[in-house]
Scaffold this motif. Structure first.
Motif, short mmCIF file in Angstrom:
data_model
loop_
_atom_site.label_atom_id
_atom_site.label_comp_id
_atom_site.label_asym_id
_atom_site.label_seq_id
_atom_site.Cartn_x
_atom_site.Cartn_y
_atom_site.Cartn_z
N GLU A 1 -28.98 7.78 41.01
CA GLU A 1 -29.32 6.95 40.34
C GLU A 1 -28.00 6.19 40.59
O GLU A 1 -27.94 4.07 41.19
CB GLU A 1 -29.77 7.11 39.14
N SER B 1 -23.74 10.27 39.55
CA SER B 1 -25.38 10.11 40.29
C SER B 1 -25.96 9.74 41.79
O SER B 1 -25.09 8.39 41.83
CB SER B 1 -25.88 9.70 38.73
N LYS C 1 -27.50 2.30 29.49
CA LYS C 1 -29.12 2.90 28.80
C LYS C 1 -28.88 4.63 28.76
O LYS C 1 -29.24 5.26 27.38
CB LYS C 1 -29.95 2.73 30.13
N LYS C 2 -28.08 4.69 29.33
CA LYS C 2 -28.09 6.20 29.07
C LYS C 2 -26.81 6.56 28.00
O LYS C 2 -26.64 8.20 27.54
CB LYS C 2 -27.89 7.10 31.16
N ASN C 3 -26.19 6.30 28.10
CA ASN C 3 -25.25 6.51 26.84
C ASN C 3 -24.85 5.33 25.61
O ASN C 3 -23.80 3.86 25.43
CB ASN C 3 -24.06 6.27 27.56
N ASP D 1 -27.10 0.87 34.09
CA ASP D 1 -27.49 1.93 34.09
C ASP D 1 -26.42 2.57 32.62
O ASP D 1 -27.80 3.81 32.30
CB ASP D 1 -27.84 2.04 35.00
N PHE D 2 -25.17 2.62 33.31
CA PHE D 2 -25.19 3.57 32.12
C PHE D 2 -24.87 3.15 30.43
O PHE D 2 -24.82 3.69 29.54
CB PHE D 2 -23.17 2.99 33.01
N GLU E 1 -22.03 8.68 36.04
CA GLU E 1 -22.76 7.11 36.10
C GLU E 1 -22.09 7.64 36.93
O GLU E 1 -23.29 7.38 38.37
CB GLU E 1 -22.26 6.28 35.14
#
Ligand code: GAL
Length: 439
Positions: A351, A349, A70-72, A67-68, A346
């Protein structure tokens, strides 16, 4: 979380208050002095240090990592995890890196006394502005914020709550031994261990590396002394020499007789696996075991609760959460500080926590998690953790109630006991550790 403040004073909350009163020496603003500007804006990488490498532990971390990433997209995630349950190897490596001022960008530390050690040594930065910018103060329970705060400043980002006092058992072996239900007291537990030994050919209680014997000790102390008695042990001046402690340690010595011989080569996974593989009847281990049992292969064992294994609070501890919390920090002088802040975002969060915890076998530290994701054992854990009448006790082995020196001194004493099996020596070792190390 309401109504829990009193019982939590046995943890850092209480110690922090005492520390505020006696020590003005550590001016927090001055603690940041060592971090150079180099790396301050570097977001190209983030090196995240933990001990989640093995079966059952790595999956949660990987879910958050994905997830990290994907976001960064511009930040390379470097997984610096070092194997060894409960951080036995990782913490030694970390200590030397911090000493040599070669910190990772973020490391896993337990909320409570363990974190206080890093704070007092000036090794981590306060995160007040991070909390403000991300509106985090209201999403965590206040009692947890108290455990990561010192002199009014917040120092880490909790990602989960684990429960240490869990009994995992093999229902088929219990049936063969004529045991109809999980033991409800330490005395019943000893009777059941005897029954397994005399009526089956299985190991009554699986144990692994030495730290798993420390872990067992906290559940036996809690089971015999009760929540108030256990919590009282971690206050300065506590009576570790009492007859009640002698009784608990005598029970502990009896229980140890029904374990496999301590084997440094077998970490918690090996011991827990013996239960679901039908080799051992019981194991007392934190609820990370649940992630391992139920997670899909190759890391998880793909087992079903209710048939392959069952669970109950460790004997005599129903209604009490012997809790611990994994949290991430911002070390002073982190080489990629912006990368570290992105990782902390992250980890903080909703999520991130909802991806991590169902796999890790823990419940989220945040109050606003998606309850529907927590099924099976985790539904039970979620309900227990959020029930205001559940009592709290801090895990000493996993950083809540004992600072690192105390933790290590208890470990040395337990190690000697596993050799000599001498209850009087065990108790006098614990008395000295408390006298020397309680703050
Ligand atoms: C604990 C940690 C858990 C789990 C466990 C076994 O100290 O808080 O997250 O990793 O050790 O390794």
């Amino acid at each position: 979380m309401r109504g829990r403040a009193a019982s939590l004073r046995a943890g850092l909350g209480w110690k922090a208050l005492a520390a505020v009163a006696v020590s003005g020496a550590l001016a927090v603003s001055g603690c940041g002095g060592n971090s150079s500007d180099k790396g301050k804006n570097d977001k190209s990488k983030v090196e995240v240090f933990s001990w989640w490498t093995g079966p059952g532990e790595a999956d949660g971390l990987n879910a958050m990592k994905a997830d990290f990433e994907k976001k960064n997209p511009g930040t390379q995630f470097i997984n610096a995890a070092i194997a060894g349950g409960s951080g036995t190897q990782a913490q030694a490596v970390l200590a030397s890196r911090l000493q040599n001022r070669k910190p990772p960008d973020s490391f896993q530390g337990h909320a409570g006394a363990e974190l206080l050690d890093y704070i007092k040594q000036g090794q981590i930065e306060p995160l007040d502005s991070f909390y403000d910018q991300n509106n985090l103060k209201s999403v965590y329970p206040q009692q947890l914020l108290d455990q990561i705060s010192y002199q009014g400043h917040i120092y880490s980002v909790p990602v989960n709550i684990h429960r240490s006092n869990m009994l995992w058992y093999n229902p088929a072996i219990l049936k063969d031994a004529g045991i109809t239900d999980a033991p409800k007291s330490v005395a019943e537990f000893i009777t059941d261990l005897k029954a397994v030994k005399s009526k089956t050919k299985k190991v009554p209680l699986a144990l692994g590396a030495q730290w798993t014997a420390d872990h067992l000790l906290e559940s036996v102390l809690l089971g015999d002394l009760g929540t108030d008695g256990y919590n009282a042990l971690w206050k300065p001046g506590a009576d570790w020499g009492s007859a009640a402690v002698t009784k608990a340690l005598t029970d502990y010595a009896e229980i140890i007789k029904y374990t496999t011989t301590e084997a440094a080569s077998t970490d918690w996974q090996g011991a827990a696996k013996d239960v679901v593989d039908g080799k051992a009847a019981f194991n007392i281990m934190g609820d990370w075991a649940y992630g391992y049992f139920t997670g899909p292969s190759p890391n998880g064992l793909g087992k079903k609760d209710g048939t392959d294994f069952k669970y109950a609070p460790s004997p005599g501890t129903d209604g009490t959460y012997l809790w611990l919390s994994d949290s991430f920090t911002l070390p002073k002088g982190a080489p990629h500080r912006e990368g570290a802040l992105a990782w902390l975002k992250e980890a903080s969060s909703k999520e991130g926590q909802d991806l991590f915890n169902p796999k890790k076998g823990s419940v989220p530290a945040r109050k606003d998690a998606d309850k529907a994701l927590y099924t099976g054992y985790l539904e039970y854990a979620f309900a227990q953790w959020n029930n205001p009448s559940t009592k709290l006790a801090g895990s000493f082995w996993h950083g809540v109630n004992a600072n690192k020196r105390w933790h290590n001194d208890i470990d040395t004493t337990v190690g000697l006991f596993l050799q000599n099996k001498d209850v009087a020596k065990l108790q006098s070792g614990l008395v000295s550790a408390a006298k020397n190390d309680a703050q």
